[in-house]
Motif scaffolding. Structure first.
Motif, PDB file in Angstrom:
ATOM      1  N   SER A  30      76.515 -57.580 130.244  1.00 60.17           N
ATOM      2  CA  SER A  30      75.389 -57.711 129.454  1.00 60.17           C
ATOM      3  C   SER A  30      74.113 -58.463 130.396  1.00 60.17           C
ATOM      4  O   SER A  30      73.137 -58.291 129.681  1.00 60.17           O
ATOM      5  CB  SER A  30      75.709 -59.147 128.813  1.00 60.17           C
ATOM      6  N   ILE A  32      71.178 -57.724 132.486  1.00 58.96           N
ATOM      7  CA  ILE A  32      70.384 -56.822 133.116  1.00 58.96           C
ATOM      8  C   ILE A  32      69.282 -57.440 134.047  1.00 58.96           C
ATOM      9  O   ILE A  32      69.029 -56.935 135.039  1.00 58.96           O
ATOM     10  CB  ILE A  32      69.316 -56.238 131.838  1.00 58.96           C
ATOM     11  N   TRP A  53      67.806 -54.625 136.657  1.00 55.40           N
ATOM     12  CA  TRP A  53      69.130 -53.852 137.000  1.00 55.40           C
ATOM     13  C   TRP A  53      68.829 -52.975 138.160  1.00 55.40           C
ATOM     14  O   TRP A  53      69.759 -52.866 138.895  1.00 55.40           O
ATOM     15  CB  TRP A  53      69.792 -53.106 135.704  1.00 55.40           C
ATOM     16  N   PRO A  99      68.870 -60.639 129.153  1.00 56.79           N
ATOM     17  CA  PRO A  99      68.544 -58.948 128.917  1.00 56.79           C
ATOM     18  C   PRO A  99      67.376 -58.389 129.341  1.00 56.79           C
ATOM     19  O   PRO A  99      67.158 -57.319 129.503  1.00 56.79           O
ATOM     20  CB  PRO A  99      68.803 -59.260 127.127  1.00 56.79           C
ATOM     21  N   ARG A 100      66.422 -59.343 129.731  1.00 56.15           N
ATOM     22  CA  ARG A 100      65.308 -58.756 130.203  1.00 56.15           C
ATOM     23  C   ARG A 100      64.600 -59.497 131.374  1.00 56.15           C
ATOM     24  O   ARG A 100      64.638 -60.703 131.560  1.00 56.15           O
ATOM     25  CB  ARG A 100      64.116 -58.752 129.117  1.00 56.15           C
ATOM     26  N   ASP A 109      69.668 -66.276 129.023  1.00 61.35           N
ATOM     27  CA  ASP A 109      70.740 -66.885 128.348  1.00 61.35           C
ATOM     28  C   ASP A 109      71.558 -67.508 128.904  1.00 61.35           C
ATOM     29  O   ASP A 109      72.250 -68.423 128.301  1.00 61.35           O
ATOM     30  CB  ASP A 109      71.169 -65.525 127.522  1.00 61.35           C
TER      31      ASP A 109
END
Length: 121
Positions: A30, A32, A53, A99-100, A109
């Motif tokens: 999860s 990235i 990534w 995630p970004r 997160d």
């Protein structure tokens, strides 16, 4: 959940180098983007560098040209090579994942516990 564990901090003289590492475990698929932030005593946490990534990187102006962020996806490990260190680089350094790729701490997160870097003059 993703667990992040930093290592490599310590005491170094101005002009010296350190390499921080951040080992990720858990649901790493999860992740990235990964980033480094730092927080000096009495100051707010600030962005240092981030990497996506595929390897795209972003740096804070204060560290650009001196620090290099890198990641080894096969080893789930993030690195921060810090060269030409200055006393103002003294801080607790935190690894983050999300995630970004972003400069904003609140958009990551997962966080590590931090590793202390002290640069003496």
């Amino acid at each position: 959940q993703v667990q992040l564990v930093e290592s490599g901090g310590g005491l170094v003289q101005a002009g010296g180098s350190l390499r921080l590492s951040c080992a990720a475990s858990g649901r790493t698929f999860s992740v990235i983007a990964m980033g480094w932030f730092r927080q000096a005593p009495g100051k707010e946490r600030e962005f240092v560098a981030a990497i996506g990534w595929t390897g795209g990187t972003h740096y804070a102006g204060s560290v650009k040209g001196r620090f290099t962020i890198a990641r080894d996806n096969a080893k789930n490990t993030l690195y921060l090579q810090m060269n030409t260190l200055k006393p103002e680089d003294t801080a607790d350094y935190y690894c983050a994942a999300g995630p970004r790729t972003t400069y904003y701490a609140e958009q990551y997160d997962f966080w590590g516990q931090g590793t202390q870097v002290t640069v003496s003059s």
